[in-house]
Write a protein that holds these residues in place. Sequence first.
Motif, PDB file in Angstrom:
ATOM      1  N   TYR A  49       1.026  -1.112  -0.064  1.00  0.00           N
ATOM      2  CA  TYR A  49      -0.007  -0.052   0.094  1.00  0.00           C
ATOM      3  C   TYR A  49       0.981   1.128  -0.029  1.00  0.00           C
ATOM      4  CZ  TYR A  49      -4.304   2.512   1.312  1.00  0.00           C
ATOM      5  OH  TYR A  49      -5.502   3.154   1.142  1.00  0.00           O
ATOM      6  N   ARG A  50       0.488   2.235  -0.619  1.00  0.00           N
ATOM      7  CA  ARG A  50       1.350   3.548  -0.841  1.00  0.00           C
ATOM      8  C   ARG A  50       0.185   4.638  -0.732  1.00  0.00           C
ATOM      9  NH1 ARG A  50       5.047   3.583  -5.964  1.00  0.00           N
ATOM     10  NH2 ARG A  50       2.883   3.374  -6.980  1.00  0.00           N
ATOM     11  N   VAL A  51       0.733   5.682  -0.118  1.00  0.00           N
ATOM     12  CA  VAL A  51       0.298   6.801   0.126  1.00  0.00           C
ATOM     13  C   VAL A  51       1.168   8.361  -0.327  1.00  0.00           C
ATOM     14  CG1 VAL A  51      -1.023   8.402   1.546  1.00  0.00           C
ATOM     15  CG2 VAL A  51      -1.383   5.916   1.795  1.00  0.00           C
ATOM     16  N   ALA A  52       0.707   9.041  -1.285  1.00  0.00           N
ATOM     17  CA  ALA A  52       1.566   9.914  -1.552  1.00  0.00           C
ATOM     18  C   ALA A  52       1.084  11.432  -1.008  1.00  0.00           C
ATOM     19  CB  ALA A  52       1.633  10.107  -3.296  1.00  0.00           C
ATOM     20  N   VAL A  85     -11.218  12.959   6.821  1.00  0.00           N
ATOM     21  CA  VAL A  85     -12.310  12.294   7.301  1.00  0.00           C
ATOM     22  C   VAL A  85     -12.451  10.944   6.849  1.00  0.00           C
ATOM     23  CG1 VAL A  85     -14.934  12.582   6.748  1.00  0.00           C
ATOM     24  CG2 VAL A  85     -13.648  14.646   6.673  1.00  0.00           C
ATOM     25  N   ARG A  86     -11.836  10.537   5.915  1.00  0.00           N
ATOM     26  CA  ARG A  86     -11.728   9.039   6.071  1.00  0.00           C
ATOM     27  C   ARG A  86     -10.510   8.366   6.124  1.00  0.00           C
ATOM     28  NH1 ARG A  86     -12.110   7.919   0.506  1.00  0.00           N
ATOM     29  NH2 ARG A  86     -11.834   5.619   1.084  1.00  0.00           N
ATOM     30  N   PRO A  87     -10.210   7.161   6.530  1.00  0.00           N
ATOM     31  CA  PRO A  87      -8.737   6.801   7.013  1.00  0.00           C
ATOM     32  C   PRO A  87      -8.171   6.253   5.807  1.00  0.00           C
ATOM     33  CG  PRO A  87     -10.546   5.061   7.456  1.00  0.00           C
ATOM     34  CD  PRO A  87     -11.077   6.198   6.999  1.00  0.00           C
ATOM     35  N   ALA A  88      -8.470   6.544   4.676  1.00  0.00           N
ATOM     36  CA  ALA A  88      -7.667   5.979   3.392  1.00  0.00           C
ATOM     37  C   ALA A  88      -6.310   6.051   3.478  1.00  0.00           C
ATOM     38  CB  ALA A  88      -8.307   6.062   2.068  1.00  0.00           C
ATOM     39  N   ARG A  89      -5.904   7.597   3.593  1.00  0.00           N
ATOM     40  CA  ARG A  89      -4.410   7.819   4.069  1.00  0.00           C
ATOM     41  C   ARG A  89      -3.600   7.089   5.148  1.00  0.00           C
ATOM     42  NH1 ARG A  89      -3.480  13.854   1.617  1.00  0.00           N
ATOM     43  NH2 ARG A  89      -4.931  14.534   3.361  1.00  0.00           N
TER      44      ARG A  89
END
Length: 162
Positions: free
Chosen positions: A100-103, A144-148
């Motif tokens: 999983y990667r977050v930019a 608001v969402r935990p996707a990052r």
Amino acid sequence: MKRTWIAAAALLALAAGVAPAMAQSVAVSGLAGQAVTLSAADLAAMPRTSVTLHLDGGRTEACEGVQLSDILAKVGAPQGKALRGPEMADIIVVKASDGYRVALALAETDPGMRPDKMVLADRCNGAAMAAPEGPLRLVVENDVRPARSARQVISISLARAP
Ligand SMILES: Nc1nc2c(c(=O)[nH]1)N[C@H]1C(S)=C(S)[C@@H](COP(=O)(O)O)O[C@H]1N2
Ligand SMILES: [Mo]
């Protein structure tokens, strides 16, 4: 005999992923090849901050850890007034053990630029995190969402957007 049983139990716990959070380090790299590895002890000794993690279903967790700005300073990332010009195209890629990667934009991580914190958390709700959440988890304040909120973070790399 007792020792064998304990060793077997520890192996089983590891295999089942229910072992207590193990010391995990994070590999940090900069734009000019700078590289540092921060251990759990390193993170514990750095300036600490609290941040709320908003999970799905209205759940929240009270997390704590180190701000990305303090971590990125270790690999020479520009901060404050030095964060301008070409540096505005600098990005950060936070990588997790499952791929999983977050930019993020480097500018977003700078407390001098915006008040919401970006934190590499090593504790939530008063305890160290075990897999699959931890030991290290990205928390972006007021998302608001935990996707990052990347779980099981293993590396943080700085790059210049193409
Ligand atoms: N490493 C990793 N982190 C991740 C994900 C993932 O697939 N892998 N999914 C994200 C998404 S989309 C959500 S909604 C949250 C879920 O967090 P939770 O399992 O603690 O509720 O984790 C985020 N962090
Ligand atoms: Mo999600």
